[in-house]
Write an enzyme that holds these catalytic residues in place. Sequence first.
Site, PDB file in Angstrom:
ATOM      1  N   LEU A 211      -9.873  29.557   5.911  1.00  0.00           N
ATOM      2  CA  LEU A 211     -11.336  29.624   5.886  1.00  0.00           C
ATOM      3  C   LEU A 211     -11.799  30.131   4.524  1.00  0.00           C
ATOM      4  O   LEU A 211     -11.277  31.137   4.040  1.00  0.00           O
ATOM      5  CB  LEU A 211     -11.858  30.582   6.971  1.00  0.00           C
ATOM      6  CG  LEU A 211     -11.557  30.229   8.433  1.00  0.00           C
ATOM      7  CD1 LEU A 211     -11.970  31.375   9.335  1.00  0.00           C
ATOM      8  CD2 LEU A 211     -12.269  28.952   8.833  1.00  0.00           C
ATOM      9  N   HIS A 212     -12.763  29.444   3.916  1.00  0.00           N
ATOM     10  CA  HIS A 212     -13.300  29.938   2.653  1.00  0.00           C
ATOM     11  C   HIS A 212     -14.750  29.536   2.389  1.00  0.00           C
ATOM     12  O   HIS A 212     -15.377  30.061   1.487  1.00  0.00           O
ATOM     13  CB  HIS A 212     -12.433  29.456   1.484  1.00  0.00           C
ATOM     14  CG  HIS A 212     -12.613  27.995   1.165  1.00  0.00           C
ATOM     15  ND1 HIS A 212     -11.990  27.003   1.893  1.00  0.00           N
ATOM     16  CD2 HIS A 212     -13.350  27.361   0.218  1.00  0.00           C
ATOM     17  CE1 HIS A 212     -12.330  25.826   1.392  1.00  0.00           C
ATOM     18  NE2 HIS A 212     -13.161  26.013   0.384  1.00  0.00           N
TER      19      HIS A 212
END
Length: 366
Positions: A211-212
């Site tokens: 996740l980013h």
Amino acid sequence: MSKIHLSIVSGARPNFVKIAPIIHAIQNQSKDKNVISYRLIHTGQHYDHKMSDTFFNELNIPHPDVNLACGGGSQAEQTAAIMIAFEKELLAHPADIVLVVGDVTSTMACTIVAKKLNTKVAHVEAGIRSGDMSMPEEINRIVTDSLADYFFTTTVLAGLTLLRSGIKEEQIFFVGNVMIDTLLANESRFVVPDCVATYNLKEKEYLVMTLHRPANVDEGDKLKALIQEIVSNVAGLPVIFPIHPRTAKIFEALGICAENLYIIEPLGYLSFNYLVKHSKAVITDSGGITEETTVMGIPCITLRDNTERPETVTIGTNELIGTRIDAIQPVLAKLFSNNWKKGGIPEKWDGRAAERIITCITTLHG
């Protein structure tokens, strides 16, 4: 035939994954014809301490001829810094074609500079669109494709998008996906990461999560709820989370504690893809990972409202579920009831895209 001089631009680590097979294709061709020479330019857009000897050795590519060191700053500051530095580079080392890949700021900035210096531009991964103008990458794609001369596409749909925007058919070349060239070329070389032994991971009995994107990680409360919902609905299986530096800064303050959540450092290309290949599924908000999971046949759950790679959903193993917390449980229930689609591999994702690109460039300048 006179030699063709390419300036190949990379701005971030994923760009090198796309560039590696192109360099290999040039090297393979030059053994016989010595038609193309190239200069590899790293703009330094993303500073990555893991961009070391190990990374270049993993991909079997040379170090860049120059690093323009244009990291940091706002979108505008970085774009300006890259344009100033690349103009000096291109004036000092003229090229017949500037080859750019993907959709990072460097791709757009170097395209603008090249065109103002009357240099042809070839865009690899042209024509992909998410339709989401809040993404900087979407703006980069549109600007780059409005200026480029040659367009190398991953899918038929990308070519149709370019045609609708006014690009001439003879400028568009459907070559396939260079990301997949690198994946297939290195699959037999994947490296077992330390976390497999550390956490006693069993094949198809763990999930990988990355996740980013701001929509998922910028709000601490949402990120915490998102992760808690995921780890609570995977039947107790380990969730391996190689944490992005951007996400780590926010994550540390959240106090998330779950027995089946394992935070690890970002992995190298060969070890990360080993982890993906042997997982039960991947949960991500990345674009490139959805292409790799499609080819490896791994179920992929994408926490985004849109994608510039719709073929991973319509043909491949990816499901786009949005960013709502309440979408997670139903899709994980589907995964664990063994009802996931089998998926297929898009046309020309066969490991030969870079070879086609170099053949096209040679023919265009023959």
